[in-house]
Design an enzyme around this catalytic site. Structure first.
Site, PDB file in Angstrom:
ATOM      1  N   CYS A   2      21.965  16.147  56.354  1.00 52.56           N
ATOM      2  CA  CYS A   2      21.937  17.445  57.041  1.00 52.56           C
ATOM      3  C   CYS A   2      21.683  18.608  56.075  1.00 52.56           C
ATOM      4  O   CYS A   2      22.023  18.520  54.902  1.00 52.56           O
ATOM      5  CB  CYS A   2      23.264  17.689  57.730  1.00 52.56           C
ATOM      6  N   ARG A  27      15.146  16.343  52.910  1.00 50.52           N
ATOM      7  CA  ARG A  27      16.438  15.681  52.814  1.00 50.52           C
ATOM      8  C   ARG A  27      16.617  14.610  53.897  1.00 50.52           C
ATOM      9  O   ARG A  27      17.510  13.790  53.810  1.00 50.52           O
ATOM     10  CB  ARG A  27      17.563  16.711  52.948  1.00 50.52           C
ATOM     11  N   TRP A  75      21.122  15.001  60.438  1.00 49.57           N
ATOM     12  CA  TRP A  75      20.870  13.575  60.236  1.00 49.57           C
ATOM     13  C   TRP A  75      22.037  12.885  60.920  1.00 49.57           C
ATOM     14  O   TRP A  75      23.181  12.962  60.466  1.00 49.57           O
ATOM     15  CB  TRP A  75      20.834  13.274  58.744  1.00 49.57           C
ATOM     16  N   ASN A 101      27.764  20.500  57.843  1.00 49.05           N
ATOM     17  CA  ASN A 101      27.394  19.267  57.120  1.00 49.05           C
ATOM     18  C   ASN A 101      28.685  18.559  56.748  1.00 49.05           C
ATOM     19  O   ASN A 101      29.663  19.221  56.403  1.00 49.05           O
ATOM     20  CB  ASN A 101      26.683  19.578  55.801  1.00 49.05           C
ATOM     21  N   GLY A 102      28.657  17.227  56.757  1.00 52.76           N
ATOM     22  CA  GLY A 102      29.844  16.471  56.363  1.00 52.76           C
ATOM     23  C   GLY A 102      30.418  15.714  57.543  1.00 52.76           C
ATOM     24  O   GLY A 102      29.782  15.605  58.603  1.00 52.76           O
ATOM     25  N   GLU A 481      14.360  -1.535  40.147  1.00 49.56           N
ATOM     26  CA  GLU A 481      13.840  -0.245  40.599  1.00 49.56           C
ATOM     27  C   GLU A 481      12.447  -0.400  41.237  1.00 49.56           C
ATOM     28  O   GLU A 481      12.160   0.218  42.259  1.00 49.56           O
ATOM     29  CB  GLU A 481      13.809   0.738  39.420  1.00 49.56           C
ATOM     30  N   LYS A 485      11.573   0.718  45.066  1.00 52.63           N
ATOM     31  CA  LYS A 485      10.516   1.691  45.361  1.00 52.63           C
ATOM     32  C   LYS A 485       9.614   1.145  46.453  1.00 52.63           C
ATOM     33  O   LYS A 485       9.289   1.835  47.403  1.00 52.63           O
ATOM     34  CB  LYS A 485       9.652   1.984  44.126  1.00 52.63           C
ATOM     35  N   GLU A 488      11.487   0.854  49.990  1.00 54.88           N
ATOM     36  CA  GLU A 488      11.940   2.061  50.682  1.00 54.88           C
ATOM     37  C   GLU A 488      10.800   2.910  51.239  1.00 54.88           C
ATOM     38  O   GLU A 488      10.984   3.588  52.244  1.00 54.88           O
ATOM     39  CB  GLU A 488      12.896   2.899  49.821  1.00 54.88           C
ATOM     40  N   HIS A 504      17.508 -21.207  41.145  1.00 52.20           N
ATOM     41  CA  HIS A 504      18.827 -21.579  41.675  1.00 52.20           C
ATOM     42  C   HIS A 504      18.911 -21.305  43.169  1.00 52.20           C
ATOM     43  O   HIS A 504      19.999 -21.151  43.713  1.00 52.20           O
ATOM     44  CB  HIS A 504      19.929 -20.850  40.906  1.00 52.20           C
ATOM     45  N   LYS A 603      17.526  12.169  51.380  1.00 51.94           N
ATOM     46  CA  LYS A 603      17.391  12.421  49.946  1.00 51.94           C
ATOM     47  C   LYS A 603      18.734  12.354  49.254  1.00 51.94           C
ATOM     48  O   LYS A 603      18.856  11.809  48.166  1.00 51.94           O
ATOM     49  CB  LYS A 603      16.740  13.789  49.720  1.00 51.94           C
TER      50      LYS A 603
HETATM   51  O1  M6R Z   1      21.268  11.572  44.166  1.00 54.40           O
HETATM   52  P1  M6R Z   1      21.645  10.224  43.649  1.00 54.40           P
HETATM   53  O2  M6R Z   1      20.945   9.857  42.388  1.00 54.40           O
HETATM   54  O3  M6R Z   1      23.133  10.043  43.511  1.00 54.40           O
HETATM   55  O4  M6R Z   1      21.150   9.221  44.766  1.00 54.40           O
HETATM   56  C1  M6R Z   1      21.417   7.852  44.686  1.00 54.40           C
HETATM   57  C2  M6R Z   1      20.584   7.086  45.680  1.00 54.40           C
HETATM   58  O5  M6R Z   1      20.881   7.487  46.980  1.00 54.40           O
HETATM   59  C3  M6R Z   1      19.074   7.256  45.425  1.00 54.40           C
HETATM   60  O6  M6R Z   1      18.724   6.885  44.133  1.00 54.40           O
HETATM   61  C4  M6R Z   1      18.286   6.405  46.437  1.00 54.40           C
HETATM   62  O7  M6R Z   1      18.456   5.051  46.169  1.00 54.40           O
HETATM   63  C5  M6R Z   1      16.802   6.791  46.426  1.00 54.40           C
HETATM   64  N1  M6R Z   1      16.277   6.699  47.758  1.00 54.40           N
HETATM   65  C6  M6R Z   1      15.978   5.911  45.583  1.00 54.40           C
HETATM   66  O8  M6R Z   1      14.636   6.248  45.594  1.00 54.40           O
END
Ligand code: M6R
Length: 608
Positions: A2, A27, A75, A101-102, A481, A485, A488, A504, A603
Site C-alpha cells: 500500500c 510498490r 494491496w 497502511n499496515g 538470485e 529473477k 518473479e 539426490h 516492492k
Molecule cells: O526491501 P528488501 O530488500 O527487504 O526486500 C526483500 C525482498 O522482498 C525482495 O528482495 C524481493 O525478493 C524482490 N522481489 C526480489 O526481486
C-alpha cells in the site's frame, strides 16, 4: 504494497495526490482512491484496478475541488481488491476520511465493540475500525481524538486523516509503517515513500513510531504519543526525480540493470582510502570484534541471496561460523544469540516486516547489529546499531537488480574490512582484494558488453515451462538470485540447486529439452561442474553454461555459452548475476509479462 499520500496547500489537491499515487504504483497495488476536503465537505472517490481508472473517474482530479486531501493505493490483505474495500474509508456521517497502511491485529474485537455501539461496517477491511473509532472519540479536539484512537490499535499503521471541521489540515500518524513529511513553501505533504514527494520537495522529515503530525499549508506540528510537541530535523533527499524516472528505457528494470556499474561504484569508492577499506559508519571496537564467535545474516528474498554470497566471503576471510537465515524463520526460531554474536540484516527498502522483526529480536537477545540498507531514514536504518547504506539510489522495478548487487558489494567490502581488523589477512592480501573490489563496476559493464546475444537466448528458451539453475559455492549463491529473477518476472517455474545435490532427487525432473543454466565461474570447482553438466546433458537437458571469459572448455558440453569477465573467485557473484538479470528480463519481455510490476508482488513487503 500500500501507498499513502497527503497534501495541503492552495492548489487543487486531487491532481497533486493522483500524481503522487502514480509515483507509488511500482510498490504494487490493486485499487486506489482519494478523499478531498472542499470547504468542510469531504468528497471521496475510489476504484479497483489501476490509478488510470481513478484519473478517468475524476477527470484527472479536476472534478473534485478542495485544497487538502489524502490518497491511497491498496494491496489487498483483509478483503478482496474491490471498490468498497479500497481506501479511503469514511465515517458514517462523512465527517472523517482516512487512509491506512499496515495491519490492525486487534481489528476483530474492535469491530465487535463498535458494532455493539451501533456502527455499521461497509467493508471487510481492518482499516474501517479506525475511522469509526475516530468518530466515537471525537469531541472537537482532533489531535486528542487521533491519540485516543491510535492508543486502541495493535499492529502497524501509517495513517492519513482528514476531518470536515478542519478544511485546511491533514493529519498523519505512524507505528511500524513508514511515513515521511514533505516540507514545501505554502504547501506541505506526507507520503509513505519519498518517491511520491521528491518531484515537489526534497526537504523531508522522517516521522518516528508513535508520532502524530498536523499539517496546514504554512505549518507542520509534530507530537509524541502523549501529545508533547517534538522538534524534528529537516533532511534533504540526495537524489533527483530523474533517478526515479525511466530515462528513455522501456522498463525501469532494464534501466536499473544498466545503472549497476555506477551504483556499485557509488557503494564502493567513497569507502576506499589509500588502498584500504574504511567503514566510518561502523562503531565496533577491535576488542568486540575479536570476541565475536558467530555471525548471523538474516534477510528476505534477494537480500537473503545477497546474504548467501556474504556467507561464503565472510567465512572464507574471517574463519568465523556464519549462519544465513530467512528473516521470517529467524524471528520465530530460538537462535543462540548473546553479546558475542553479530547480526547482519540486509534490506533494500529497509521496511520489510520480517526483517524488522528479526532485527528487533536480535537486539532483544543482546546481539550487536549491522544493517545493510538502501533507503535512507527507513525503519531498519533507524533501528540497527550500525547502518551501511548501499547508495543504489531509488529502485523502482519490483524485481531488484542494483539493490542486490550493491548489497553484495558492501558485503564483500565488509568481509575484507573485518578480516583486516581481525588480522586474518596480510596487508598484501588486503590490498589485492581491495583492488579486486574496485574493479567490480568495470566488470559489471564488461558482463553487459560481452553478452549482446541474451535477447537471442531468451527467444530460444522462453517457452520452457521449468528451468533449473545449478552451481557450487559462490556460483550456487548466484544461482539462487538468477532463478528468483526469472520466476518473479516471467512466471516460469524455476529452481536453484547446489549442483552436487541434484542427483539426490531432483535429477528425476531433468528430461529432454529441459533448460538447465549451469554456473561455473569458480575455477577450482570448474571440473566438478563440468561433470554435473554432463549428467544433465546425458538426460537430454539443454544447457546454458555461464563461465569466466576464455574458459573455452565449456563449449564441449553447453548448448549456449554466457561469458563473464574473469574475477577473483570470491567476488564472481556480482558479474555473473548481470547476464542472468538480462536473461530474466528478455524472457519476460518475450512472454509479454508486466516486467516492472509482476503479478501478486509488491516492492516492499511491509506485512508479515
Ligand atoms: O526491501 P528488501 O530488500 O527487504 O526486500 C526483500 C525482498 O522482498 C525482495 O528482495 C524481493 O525478493 C524482490 N522481489 C526480489 O526481486
Amino acid at each position: 504494497m500500500c501507498g499513502i499520500v497527503g497534501f495541503t496547500g492552495r492548489d487543487n489537491a486531487a491532481p497533486i495526490l493522483l500524481d503522487g499515487l502514480k509515483k507509488l504504483e511500482y510498490r504494487g497495488y490493486d485499487s486506489a482512491g482519494v478523499a478531498i476536503n472542499g470547504d468542510g465537505v469531504i468528497t471521496m472517490v475510489k476504484v479497483s484496478g489501476k490509478i488510470n481508472n481513478l484519473c478517468e473517474k475524476t477527470e484527472n482530479g479536476a472534478a473534485i475541488s478542495g485544497s487538502a486531501g489524502i490518497g491511497h493505493t491498496r494491496w489487498a490483505t483483509h478483503g478482496a481488491p474491490n471498490d468498497i474495500n479500497a481506501h479511503p474509508h469514511m465515517s458514517m456521517d462523512g465527517k472523517f476520511a482516512i487512509v491506512h497502511n499496515g495491519i490492525i491485529e486487534n481489528y476483530a474485537e474492535l469491530r465487535l465493540e463498535l458494532q455493539e455501539s451501533g456502527y455499521e461496517f461497509l467493508s471487510e477491511t481492518d482499516t474501517e475500525v479506525i475511522v469509526h473509532l475516530l468518530d466515537h472519540y471525537y469531541d472537537g479536539d482532533l489531535k486528542e481524538t487521533i491519540m485516543k484512537t491510535v492508543s486502541r490499535l495493535e499492529g502497524s499503521y501509517a495513517l492519513g486523516v482528514i476531518c470536515a471541521d478542519f478544511p485546511d489540515a491533514v493529519f498523519a500518524a505512524r507505528q511500524n509503517s513508514p511515513l515521511i513529511l514533505g516540507v514545501g513553501v505554502g504547501e506541505n505533504y506526507f507520503a509513505s515513500d519519498v518517491t511520491a514527494l521528491v518531484s515537489r520537495t526534497k526537504n523531508v522529515i522522517y516521522l518516528d513510531d508513535g508520532e502524530l503530525a498536523e499539517l496546514s499549508p504554512s505549518n507542520i506540528s509534530i507530537f509524541d504519543c502523549i501529545g508533547r510537541p517534538v522538534q524534528k530535523q529537516i533532511s534533504r533527499v540526495a537524489w533527483d526525480i530523474e533517478a526515479a524516472e525511466k530515462g528513455g528505457y522501456e522498463h525501469f528494470m532494464l534501466k536499473e540493470i544498466m545503472e549497476q556499474p555506477r551504483a556499485v561504484k557509488a557503494a564502493i569508492e567513497p569507502r576506499v582510502r589509500s588502498g584500504k577499506i574504511a567503514f566510518d559508519e561502523l562503531d565496533l571496537t577491535d576488542e568486540y570484534l575479536t570476541n565475536v564467535d558467530r555471525i548471523y545474516i538474516t534477510a528476505c528474498g534477494s537480500a537473503f541471496h545477497a546474504g548467501q554470497v556474504g556467507k561464503y566471503a565472510l567465512e572464507a576471510l574471517l574463519g568465523v561460523p556464519i549462519e544465513v537465515d530467512f528473516a521470517s524463520e529467524f524471528r520465530y526460531r530460538d537462535p543462540i544469540i548473546n553479546e558475542r554474536s553479530l547480526v547482519i540484516v540486509i534490506s533494500q527498502s529497509g521496511e520489510t516486516a520480517d526483517t524488522i522483526a528479526a532485527l528487533n529480536e536480535a537486539k532483544r537477545r543482546g546481539a550487536k547489529t549491522i544493517a545493510i540498507v538502501n533507503v535512507v531514514g527507513s525503519t531498519i536504518a533507524k533501528t540497527a546499531d550500525n547502518v551501511l547504506y548501499t547508495w543504489a539510489g531509488p529502485e523502482i522495478a519490483v524485481a531488484t537488480t542494483k539493490g542486490y548487487t550493491t548489497q553484495v558489494a558492501v558485503l564483500y567490502m565488509l568481509s575484507v574490512c573485518l578480516a583486516s581488523r581481525l588480522r586474518r589477512i596480510s596487508a598484501e592480501t588486503e590490498a589485492r582484494l581491495t583492488e579486486e573490489i574496485l574493479m567490480l563496476p568495470s566488470q559489471i559493464q564488461r558482463a553487459i558488453d560481452l553478452n549482446p546475444h541474451i535477447p537471442y537466448l531468451a527467444k530460444r528458451y522462453h517457452e520452457n515451462s521449468s528451468v533449473f539453475f545449478i552451481g557450487r559455492n559462490m556460483d550456487y549463491a548466484a544461482c539462487l538470485e538468477g532463478s528468483l529473477k526469472l520466476k518473479e518476472i516471467s512466471y516460469i517455474h524455476s529452481e536453484a540447486y547446489a549442483a552436487g545435490e541434484l542427483k539426490h532427487g531432483t535429477i528425476a525432473l531433468i528430461e529432454p529439452g529441459r533448460l538447465v543454466v549451469c554456473l561455473a565461474c569458480c575455477e577450482r570447482l570448474f571440473d566438478k561442474m563440468m561433470s554435473n553438466v554432463k549428467e544433465v546433458k546425458a538426460r537430454g537437458a539443454k544447457v546454458i553454461g555461464v563461465t569466466a571469459e576464455g574458459r573455452k572448455r565449456i563449449f564441449s558440453e553447453a548448448d549456449d555459452v554466457i561469458f563473464v569477465p574473469t574475477a577473483e573467485e570470491l567476488f564472481c557473484a556480482v558479474s555473473e548475476i548481470i547476464p542472468l538479470q538480462l536473461f530474466a528480463y528478455h524472457v519476460a519481455k518475450e512472454n509479454g509479462c508486466d516486467i516492472d510490476k509482476p503479478k501478486n508482488l509488491a516492492k516492499s513487503v511491509t506485512v508479515e
